[in-house]
Design a protein around this motif. Structure first.
Motif, PDB file in Angstrom:
ATOM      1  N   GLU A 159      38.012  46.028  42.888  1.00 55.55           N
ATOM      2  CA  GLU A 159      36.667  45.531  42.600  1.00 55.55           C
ATOM      3  C   GLU A 159      36.651  44.766  41.275  1.00 55.55           C
ATOM      4  OE1 GLU A 159      32.317  47.469  42.898  1.00 55.55           O
ATOM      5  OE2 GLU A 159      33.596  48.380  41.382  1.00 55.55           O
ATOM      6  N   ALA A 160      37.314  45.300  40.254  1.00 56.72           N
ATOM      7  CA  ALA A 160      37.362  44.624  38.956  1.00 56.72           C
ATOM      8  C   ALA A 160      38.028  43.259  39.086  1.00 56.72           C
ATOM      9  CB  ALA A 160      38.107  45.490  37.938  1.00 56.72           C
ATOM     10  N   PHE A 161      39.093  43.187  39.860  1.00 60.17           N
ATOM     11  CA  PHE A 161      39.797  41.919  40.081  1.00 60.17           C
ATOM     12  C   PHE A 161      38.863  40.879  40.707  1.00 60.17           C
ATOM     13  CE2 PHE A 161      42.144  39.483  43.397  1.00 60.17           C
ATOM     14  CZ  PHE A 161      42.811  38.604  42.556  1.00 60.17           C
ATOM     15  N   VAL A 162      38.156  41.260  41.756  1.00 57.63           N
ATOM     16  CA  VAL A 162      37.270  40.322  42.446  1.00 57.63           C
ATOM     17  C   VAL A 162      36.133  39.873  41.524  1.00 57.63           C
ATOM     18  CG1 VAL A 162      35.626  40.097  44.349  1.00 57.63           C
ATOM     19  CG2 VAL A 162      37.848  41.172  44.741  1.00 57.63           C
ATOM     20  N   TYR A 163      35.611  40.794  40.718  1.00 58.44           N
ATOM     21  CA  TYR A 163      34.526  40.435  39.805  1.00 58.44           C
ATOM     22  C   TYR A 163      35.008  39.480  38.717  1.00 58.44           C
ATOM     23  CZ  TYR A 163      30.709  43.431  41.439  1.00 58.44           C
ATOM     24  OH  TYR A 163      29.672  43.972  42.149  1.00 58.44           O
ATOM     25  N   VAL A 164      36.204  39.696  38.195  1.00 56.74           N
ATOM     26  CA  VAL A 164      36.733  38.789  37.168  1.00 56.74           C
ATOM     27  C   VAL A 164      36.893  37.389  37.745  1.00 56.74           C
ATOM     28  CG1 VAL A 164      38.740  38.239  35.727  1.00 56.74           C
ATOM     29  CG2 VAL A 164      37.867  40.579  35.800  1.00 56.74           C
ATOM     30  N   VAL A 165      37.385  37.294  38.984  1.00 58.39           N
ATOM     31  CA  VAL A 165      37.530  35.987  39.621  1.00 58.39           C
ATOM     32  C   VAL A 165      36.155  35.351  39.822  1.00 58.39           C
ATOM     33  CG1 VAL A 165      38.304  34.760  41.676  1.00 58.39           C
ATOM     34  CG2 VAL A 165      39.680  36.625  40.762  1.00 58.39           C
ATOM     35  N   HIS A 166      35.209  36.139  40.289  1.00 58.84           N
ATOM     36  CA  HIS A 166      33.865  35.605  40.575  1.00 58.84           C
ATOM     37  C   HIS A 166      33.214  35.045  39.314  1.00 58.84           C
ATOM     38  CE1 HIS A 166      29.945  35.244  42.513  1.00 58.84           C
ATOM     39  NE2 HIS A 166      29.439  35.776  41.421  1.00 58.84           N
ATOM     40  N   PHE A 167      33.288  35.793  38.205  1.00 58.28           N
ATOM     41  CA  PHE A 167      32.606  35.380  36.988  1.00 58.28           C
ATOM     42  C   PHE A 167      33.478  34.514  36.094  1.00 58.28           C
ATOM     43  CE2 PHE A 167      30.055  39.166  38.094  1.00 58.28           C
ATOM     44  CZ  PHE A 167      28.793  38.606  38.036  1.00 58.28           C
TER      45      PHE A 167
END
Length: 302
Positions: free
Chosen positions: A7-15
């Protein structure tokens, strides 16, 4: 493999930022960094190239991204169906602003229907102020609006949409990587006004210039503003999301203005406190997943 790390990985990519991902996850920046490092150890590869404040996915990070999104989507869908099925109505009433309806909703709703195929969705387009009142009166279940603060409203950020300067094909500014705010003083401007605080910041930044831009047109419609620029009536600050198609086609060209940067339009999901938690979570996940998939397709990183 830890689902929180994915989840942290996907959020870093998103933002496009460890700090912004940490804010969205209600974590500290070091905690997000630790989760990414743990995931990289599990996968035995680097997922990001870090160059100062700028981060980019490595080739292996790009390959892992689609799988990570799918893992999260399956996990969240199962969690919602197990624990929130009793909350899910047969019909979802959703309100949104015109710009959200035009540029965000078409990406989000199909993903929601994938997770909840039996859900009927009724969409109403209106102003942020009216959406807030309709949510408070329980006339609609959820709203997608600019940031609002109210003691009876739960609000969670879905998207930051950077505001950038756009010019038409062949404009002299297209020859430069960036232009100064002072150079704007000789230009005719179309000013898109949506009542956002960040638009006020841009307008105020003009006041300090020796030769402020000439605002020839002031409009409250994004499509009208874009077409005026493409018809060479002037140049305009616009949300990045609304101009993606025209940028890809070469009809609008973004130009950096360092003195007027860091401004964004913020889209939030709002609901009554304590109500529709399952739906809010579903739309948040679906929205971020759908928008991130599109960003990945055109190789743009937020």
């Amino acid at each position: 493999m830890n689902i929180d790390n994915i989840e942290a990985f996907v959020y870093v990519v998103h933002f496009g930022s460890f700090n912004k991902a940490a804010d969205a996850l209600f974590l500290s920046q070091p905690s997000v960094t630790a989760r990414i490092q743990s995931l990289e150890r599990d996968l035995d590869c680097l997922l990001f190239d870090r160059n100062g404040k700028r981060i980019n996915l490595t080739e292996k990070g790009q390959r892992f991204l689609m799988d990570a999104q799918e893992i999260l989507r399956i996990y969240q869908r199962s969690k919602l169906q197990l624990h929130h099925r009793e909350e899910l109505p047969g019909e979802l009433r959703m309100d949104c602003t015109i710009s959200v309806s035009n540029y965000i909703i078409p990406e989000v709703l199909p993903r929601i229907k994938e997770d909840f195929p039996g859900l009927q969705i009724k969409l109403t387009t209106t102003t942020s102020d009216l959406i807030l009142q309709r949510v408070l009166r329980r006339e609609t279940d959820l709203g997608l609006v600019r940031h609002v603060v109210h003691p009876h409203i739960h609000s969670v950020k879905l998207l930051d949409d950077p505001i950038r300067l756009f010019v038409y094909e062949g404009h002299p500014f297209t020859r430069f990587a960036s232009v100064s705010a002072e150079q704007l003083g000789v230009e005719s401007f179309i000013f898109f006004e949506c009542g956002s605080l960040d638009w006020v910041k841009i307008q105020r930044s003009f006041e300090s210039l020796r030769h402020p831009p000439r605002i020839e047109y002031q409009v409250d419609n994004l499509e009208a503003a874009k077409k005026l620029v493409m018809n060479r009536a002037g140049i305009c600050f616009l949300p990045e999301l609304c101009a993606r198609k025209e940028v890809q086609e070469g009809r609008l060209i973004p130009v950096e203005v360092p003195e007027i940067s860091g401004n964004s339009l913020h889209t939030h999901i709002i609901s009554l406190q304590g109500e529709n938690a399952g739906l809010c979570e579903a739309i948040l996940r679906a929205g971020r997943d759908a928008l991130l998939r599109r960003e990945s397709d055109i190789k743009v990183l937020y």
